[in-house]
Design a protein around this motif. Structure first.
Motif, PDB file in Angstrom:
ATOM      1  N   HIS A 380      90.255  51.618  21.243  1.00 33.21           N
ATOM      2  CA  HIS A 380      91.455  51.275  20.773  1.00 33.21           C
ATOM      3  C   HIS A 380      92.556  50.908  21.975  1.00 33.21           C
ATOM      4  O   HIS A 380      93.412  50.109  22.088  1.00 33.21           O
ATOM      5  CB  HIS A 380      92.019  52.432  20.116  1.00 33.21           C
ATOM      6  CG  HIS A 380      93.336  52.479  19.565  1.00 33.21           C
ATOM      7  ND1 HIS A 380      93.810  51.509  18.710  1.00 33.21           N
ATOM      8  CD2 HIS A 380      94.612  53.039  19.859  1.00 33.21           C
ATOM      9  CE1 HIS A 380      95.107  51.713  18.412  1.00 33.21           C
ATOM     10  NE2 HIS A 380      95.759  52.460  19.360  1.00 33.21           N
ATOM     11  N   GLU A 381      92.479  51.906  22.895  1.00 33.17           N
ATOM     12  CA  GLU A 381      93.292  51.527  24.068  1.00 33.17           C
ATOM     13  C   GLU A 381      92.780  50.370  24.772  1.00 33.17           C
ATOM     14  O   GLU A 381      93.782  49.656  25.300  1.00 33.17           O
ATOM     15  CB  GLU A 381      93.274  52.909  25.162  1.00 33.17           C
ATOM     16  CG  GLU A 381      93.922  53.963  24.391  1.00 33.17           C
ATOM     17  CD  GLU A 381      92.949  54.913  23.768  1.00 33.17           C
ATOM     18  OE1 GLU A 381      91.874  54.258  23.424  1.00 33.17           O
ATOM     19  OE2 GLU A 381      93.375  55.865  22.934  1.00 33.17           O
ATOM     20  N   HIS A 382      91.862  49.955  24.828  1.00 34.61           N
ATOM     21  CA  HIS A 382      91.183  48.958  25.567  1.00 34.61           C
ATOM     22  C   HIS A 382      91.775  47.688  24.879  1.00 34.61           C
ATOM     23  O   HIS A 382      91.870  46.652  25.571  1.00 34.61           O
ATOM     24  CB  HIS A 382      89.596  48.948  25.767  1.00 34.61           C
ATOM     25  CG  HIS A 382      88.996  47.929  26.542  1.00 34.61           C
ATOM     26  ND1 HIS A 382      87.747  47.712  27.018  1.00 34.61           N
ATOM     27  CD2 HIS A 382      89.625  47.036  27.655  1.00 34.61           C
ATOM     28  CE1 HIS A 382      87.784  46.735  27.907  1.00 34.61           C
ATOM     29  NE2 HIS A 382      88.615  46.409  28.226  1.00 34.61           N
ATOM     30  N   ASN A 383      91.693  47.491  23.585  1.00 35.51           N
ATOM     31  CA  ASN A 383      92.376  46.385  22.718  1.00 35.51           C
ATOM     32  C   ASN A 383      93.655  46.308  22.932  1.00 35.51           C
ATOM     33  O   ASN A 383      94.046  45.109  22.996  1.00 35.51           O
ATOM     34  CB  ASN A 383      91.877  46.738  21.234  1.00 35.51           C
ATOM     35  CG  ASN A 383      90.479  46.521  20.899  1.00 35.51           C
ATOM     36  OD1 ASN A 383      89.803  45.469  21.313  1.00 35.51           O
ATOM     37  ND2 ASN A 383      89.969  47.422  20.346  1.00 35.51           N
ATOM     38  N   LEU A 384      94.404  47.425  23.022  1.00 40.08           N
ATOM     39  CA  LEU A 384      95.775  47.213  22.987  1.00 40.08           C
ATOM     40  C   LEU A 384      96.244  46.343  24.538  1.00 40.08           C
ATOM     41  O   LEU A 384      97.119  45.973  24.700  1.00 40.08           O
ATOM     42  CB  LEU A 384      96.496  48.493  22.963  1.00 40.08           C
ATOM     43  CG  LEU A 384      96.534  49.315  21.767  1.00 40.08           C
ATOM     44  CD1 LEU A 384      97.009  50.877  21.726  1.00 40.08           C
ATOM     45  CD2 LEU A 384      97.434  48.517  20.618  1.00 40.08           C
ATOM     46  N   ARG A 385      95.539  47.100  25.437  1.00 42.66           N
ATOM     47  CA  ARG A 385      95.801  46.379  27.071  1.00 42.66           C
ATOM     48  C   ARG A 385      95.378  44.883  26.994  1.00 42.66           C
ATOM     49  O   ARG A 385      96.132  44.113  27.808  1.00 42.66           O
ATOM     50  CB  ARG A 385      95.078  47.220  27.929  1.00 42.66           C
ATOM     51  CG  ARG A 385      95.216  46.809  29.178  1.00 42.66           C
ATOM     52  CD  ARG A 385      94.282  47.571  30.344  1.00 42.66           C
ATOM     53  NE  ARG A 385      94.297  46.757  31.552  1.00 42.66           N
ATOM     54  CZ  ARG A 385      93.385  45.641  31.758  1.00 42.66           C
ATOM     55  NH1 ARG A 385      92.673  45.195  31.021  1.00 42.66           N
ATOM     56  NH2 ARG A 385      93.519  45.317  32.990  1.00 42.66           N
ATOM     57  N   ASP A 388      96.655  40.865  24.621  1.00 37.49           N
ATOM     58  CA  ASP A 388      97.764  39.736  25.081  1.00 37.49           C
ATOM     59  C   ASP A 388      97.418  39.013  26.360  1.00 37.49           C
ATOM     60  O   ASP A 388      98.227  38.223  26.854  1.00 37.49           O
ATOM     61  CB  ASP A 388      99.065  40.552  25.034  1.00 37.49           C
ATOM     62  CG  ASP A 388      99.687  41.030  23.737  1.00 37.49           C
ATOM     63  OD1 ASP A 388      99.351  40.486  22.800  1.00 37.49           O
ATOM     64  OD2 ASP A 388      99.936  42.266  23.653  1.00 37.49           O
ATOM     65  N   LEU A 389      96.292  39.589  26.920  1.00 34.08           N
ATOM     66  CA  LEU A 389      95.959  38.888  28.342  1.00 34.08           C
ATOM     67  C   LEU A 389      94.854  37.909  28.357  1.00 34.08           C
ATOM     68  O   LEU A 389      94.885  37.208  28.932  1.00 34.08           O
ATOM     69  CB  LEU A 389      95.480  40.137  29.246  1.00 34.08           C
ATOM     70  CG  LEU A 389      96.253  41.343  29.615  1.00 34.08           C
ATOM     71  CD1 LEU A 389      95.920  42.196  30.225  1.00 34.08           C
ATOM     72  CD2 LEU A 389      97.692  40.385  30.356  1.00 34.08           C
ATOM     73  N   ILE A 390      93.990  38.026  27.146  1.00 36.95           N
ATOM     74  CA  ILE A 390      92.867  37.400  27.027  1.00 36.95           C
ATOM     75  C   ILE A 390      93.000  36.373  25.805  1.00 36.95           C
ATOM     76  O   ILE A 390      93.443  36.755  24.687  1.00 36.95           O
ATOM     77  CB  ILE A 390      91.560  38.039  26.909  1.00 36.95           C
ATOM     78  CG1 ILE A 390      91.511  39.100  27.986  1.00 36.95           C
ATOM     79  CG2 ILE A 390      90.379  37.206  26.643  1.00 36.95           C
ATOM     80  CD1 ILE A 390      91.386  38.518  29.219  1.00 36.95           C
ATOM     81  N   ILE A 395      90.241  36.882  17.793  1.00 38.43           N
ATOM     82  CA  ILE A 395      89.369  36.050  16.941  1.00 38.43           C
ATOM     83  C   ILE A 395      88.160  36.954  16.782  1.00 38.43           C
ATOM     84  O   ILE A 395      87.379  36.721  15.628  1.00 38.43           O
ATOM     85  CB  ILE A 395      88.922  34.840  17.434  1.00 38.43           C
ATOM     86  CG1 ILE A 395      90.122  33.646  17.152  1.00 38.43           C
ATOM     87  CG2 ILE A 395      87.821  34.004  16.501  1.00 38.43           C
ATOM     88  CD1 ILE A 395      90.268  32.564  17.950  1.00 38.43           C
ATOM     89  N   ARG A 396      87.750  37.576  17.728  1.00 38.44           N
ATOM     90  CA  ARG A 396      86.275  38.457  17.801  1.00 38.44           C
ATOM     91  C   ARG A 396      86.318  39.415  16.571  1.00 38.44           C
ATOM     92  O   ARG A 396      85.292  40.002  16.061  1.00 38.44           O
ATOM     93  CB  ARG A 396      86.258  39.221  19.142  1.00 38.44           C
ATOM     94  CG  ARG A 396      87.189  40.353  19.446  1.00 38.44           C
ATOM     95  CD  ARG A 396      86.959  40.768  20.867  1.00 38.44           C
ATOM     96  NE  ARG A 396      85.464  40.802  21.413  1.00 38.44           N
ATOM     97  CZ  ARG A 396      84.869  42.183  21.264  1.00 38.44           C
ATOM     98  NH1 ARG A 396      85.709  43.054  20.729  1.00 38.44           N
ATOM     99  NH2 ARG A 396      83.673  42.128  21.533  1.00 38.44           N
ATOM    100  N   GLU A 420      88.968  37.352  33.862  1.00 37.91           N
ATOM    101  CA  GLU A 420      87.712  36.224  33.905  1.00 37.91           C
ATOM    102  C   GLU A 420      86.492  36.607  32.944  1.00 37.91           C
ATOM    103  O   GLU A 420      85.881  35.668  32.401  1.00 37.91           O
ATOM    104  CB  GLU A 420      87.482  35.359  35.307  1.00 37.91           C
ATOM    105  CG  GLU A 420      88.701  34.620  35.832  1.00 37.91           C
ATOM    106  CD  GLU A 420      89.704  35.459  36.389  1.00 37.91           C
ATOM    107  OE1 GLU A 420      89.469  36.824  36.363  1.00 37.91           O
ATOM    108  OE2 GLU A 420      90.860  35.201  36.589  1.00 37.91           O
ATOM    109  N   ALA A 421      86.003  38.062  33.471  1.00 41.52           N
ATOM    110  CA  ALA A 421      84.814  38.298  33.015  1.00 41.52           C
ATOM    111  C   ALA A 421      85.191  38.798  31.370  1.00 41.52           C
ATOM    112  O   ALA A 421      84.080  38.361  30.550  1.00 41.52           O
ATOM    113  CB  ALA A 421      84.171  39.623  33.685  1.00 41.52           C
ATOM    114  N   MET A 422      86.149  39.243  31.255  1.00 39.84           N
ATOM    115  CA  MET A 422      86.337  39.606  29.709  1.00 39.84           C
ATOM    116  C   MET A 422      86.402  38.266  29.013  1.00 39.84           C
ATOM    117  O   MET A 422      86.069  38.000  27.764  1.00 39.84           O
ATOM    118  CB  MET A 422      87.611  40.184  29.511  1.00 39.84           C
ATOM    119  CG  MET A 422      88.177  40.763  28.296  1.00 39.84           C
ATOM    120  SD  MET A 422      86.923  41.701  27.319  1.00 39.84           S
ATOM    121  CE  MET A 422      87.041  43.225  27.903  1.00 39.84           C
ATOM    122  N   GLN A 423      87.086  37.158  29.509  1.00 41.92           N
ATOM    123  CA  GLN A 423      87.326  35.877  28.888  1.00 41.92           C
ATOM    124  C   GLN A 423      85.857  35.202  28.472  1.00 41.92           C
ATOM    125  O   GLN A 423      85.707  34.604  27.465  1.00 41.92           O
ATOM    126  CB  GLN A 423      88.077  35.010  29.862  1.00 41.92           C
ATOM    127  CG  GLN A 423      88.361  33.445  29.122  1.00 41.92           C
ATOM    128  CD  GLN A 423      89.461  33.759  27.789  1.00 41.92           C
ATOM    129  OE1 GLN A 423      90.460  34.289  27.935  1.00 41.92           O
ATOM    130  NE2 GLN A 423      88.962  33.555  26.533  1.00 41.92           N
TER     131      GLN A 423
END
Length: 460
Positions: A380-385, A388-390, A395-396, A420-423
């Motif tokens: 949950h916390e990972h998604n919130l952060r 808005d950055l990626i 869509i996932r 970049e790795a997350m993208q």
């Protein structure tokens, strides 16, 4: 699922005749002989062939489908025939003949349809090269799409299409120069056979379109349009009817179709049940004892993660860290597991390295919160952060998350040190969503098993 063409129906009927012949031949070769009740089995098999080929569009795009493409579609539908035949013999309590019959039936269908399609393709190619069964095409507008379509037609003579020219005010490098201005086409009375006009231009106004439409109607020419979405991936654009209006979606989503959702869910339940029965039933007690002996605390670790449409659920894992581990740093950032992370226990390191810590997520699969294959769910916390950055991150969440996924088997699992790795991971997830097939799920599962066996660099 699209409408079968007239030529497609001819192929369907002839293939049905081949299936019927292969059915009775296989009955004889299997040693069972032919019974009166076999007509019911044949009807079920032919019905299954009709619906499976309609779903897979085997008889669609007859002109533009390659031989190899048709071969792969035939193979998929033969697999379905094998499954139906096996179930029928089981229900009729005739399983002693099932293996022999299925072997002869599948082999004879494959050989018969492959030979038939090959001969048909070759015969049509020869016939069309001689000028027979040819459709004469003109384009309105000159751009990259026009170039691509002309090249495709010229490089695939089996399409049976010939380009007469391009109607365009724009300068082009094409060898075709039939009537540059649209007005000249309207006034042209030359005795030229035109079957189709394909509009690729996005510069025509309402009056020009109406004039072109009336002219084509008066000349008996079919008018077709290729939407010019130059900023999007054309192969992902999806068309459907909304009432009487055409609706265009810029991203395809196979898993929005009910029959594919049903198939994926049925596979998830069957596969997870087998995992519980054959592996989890004896492996769980062993892992549970090792976790308890290694450190204090519960066997399972439960964490809030985002599922389909962003809905939160409790994701299960075998606990691999000490009990007082913190998911969120003092700075507020999500505390991802890192290499040589001091929070990871000794048994936890082994579980993570072999991906055995993920096994309890088959519980989430059976509950309908996850799928065996899909984008990996983030905390949950990972998604919130991250959302808005990626780019395109949300869509996932259009599909259920998975225990394994396309990004993971391509090396994008575990810690993501940079945006970049997350993208890259998100790009792989979106590609999976847009190009999903049942066969791609099987491929990802096999790749996951292989990666588990050889070990993965990012598994920590």
């Amino acid at each position: 699922m699209r409408t079968i063409t007239k030529v497609g129906y001819v192929k369907l009927v002839t293939d049905g005749l081949f299936l019927t012949g292969c059915f009775f031949l296989s009955m004889q070769l299997s040693g069972r002989g032919i019974l009166e009740s076999d007509i019911i089995i044949l009807i079920v098999l032919l019905s299954g062939w009709y619906f499976s080929t309609k779903i897979s569009n085997l008889y669609d795009e007859f002109r533009t489908e390659t031989f190899v493409g048709e071969l792969l579609l035939i193979l998929q539908n033969v697999v379905i025939q094998v499954f139906i035949a096996g179930q029928l013999f089981f229900l009729l309590n005739q399983s002693n003949f099932a293996r022999t019959f299925v072997l002869y039936y599948a082999s004879s269908i494959l050989i018969a349809l492959i030979v038939k399609n090959y001969v048909t393709k070759k015969a049509l190619l020869h016939y069309r090269q001689g000028g027979g069964n040819t459709r004469y095409v003109m384009f309105v507008g000159y751009n990259k799409i026009t170039d691509d379509l002309i090249s495709r037609i010229e490089n695939n003579p089996h399409y049976g299409m010939k380009v007469l020219g391009v109607i365009s005010n724009e300068e082009n490098s094409s060898d075709f120069s039939y009537l540059k201005e649209l007005e000249k086409f309207h006034n042209n009375n030359d005795n030229v056979t035109i079957d189709d006009i394909i509009v690729t231009s996005d510069l025509l106004n309402k009056d020009m379109l109406q004039g072109l439409y009336k002219c084509c109607e008066s000349k008996g020419v079919r008018l077709k349009f290729v939407p010019n979405y130059s900023n999007y991936y054309l192969n992902r654009v999806q068309f459907q009817l909304f009432g009487n209006y055409p609706l265009i979606t810029l991203r395809s989503e196979p898993l929005q179709q009910a029959h594919w959702l049903f198939l994926k869910r049925a596979f998830d339940i069957a596969f997870s049940s087998l995992v519980f029965l054959l592996i989890f039933s004896w492996l769980f007690p062993i892992i549970a004892i090792l976790i308890k002996l290694n450190s204090k605390g519960p066997v399972f670790f439960k964490q809030d993660r985002w599922g389909e449409n962003g809905k939160k659920f409790k994701c299960y894992k075998f606990r691999s860290m000490v009990v007082d581990s913190q998911d969120v740093k003092k700075s507020g950032a999500f505390n991802q597991a890192t290499q040589n992370d001091p929070r990871i226990t000794k048994i936890g390191a082994f579980l993570r390295k072999t991906s055995l810590d993920e096994f309890p997520q088959f519980i989430n699969v059976l509950k309908g919160e996850m799928s065996v294959v899909g984008p990996r769910p983030h905390a949950h916390e990972h998604n919130l952060r991250t959302k808005d950055l990626i780019d395109k991150y949300m869509i996932r969440h259009w599909v259920k998350p998975g225990i394994t996924g396309w990004a993971q088997v391509n090396g994008y699992r575990g810690e993501t040190k940079t945006n970049e790795a997350m993208q890259k991971r998100i790009d792989f997830d979106i590609h999976y969503i847009e190009t999903w097939t049942f066969w791609s799920d099987l491929k990802i599962i096999l790749m996951t098993v292989y990666n588990m066996a050889k070990g993965e660099e990012n598994a920590y």
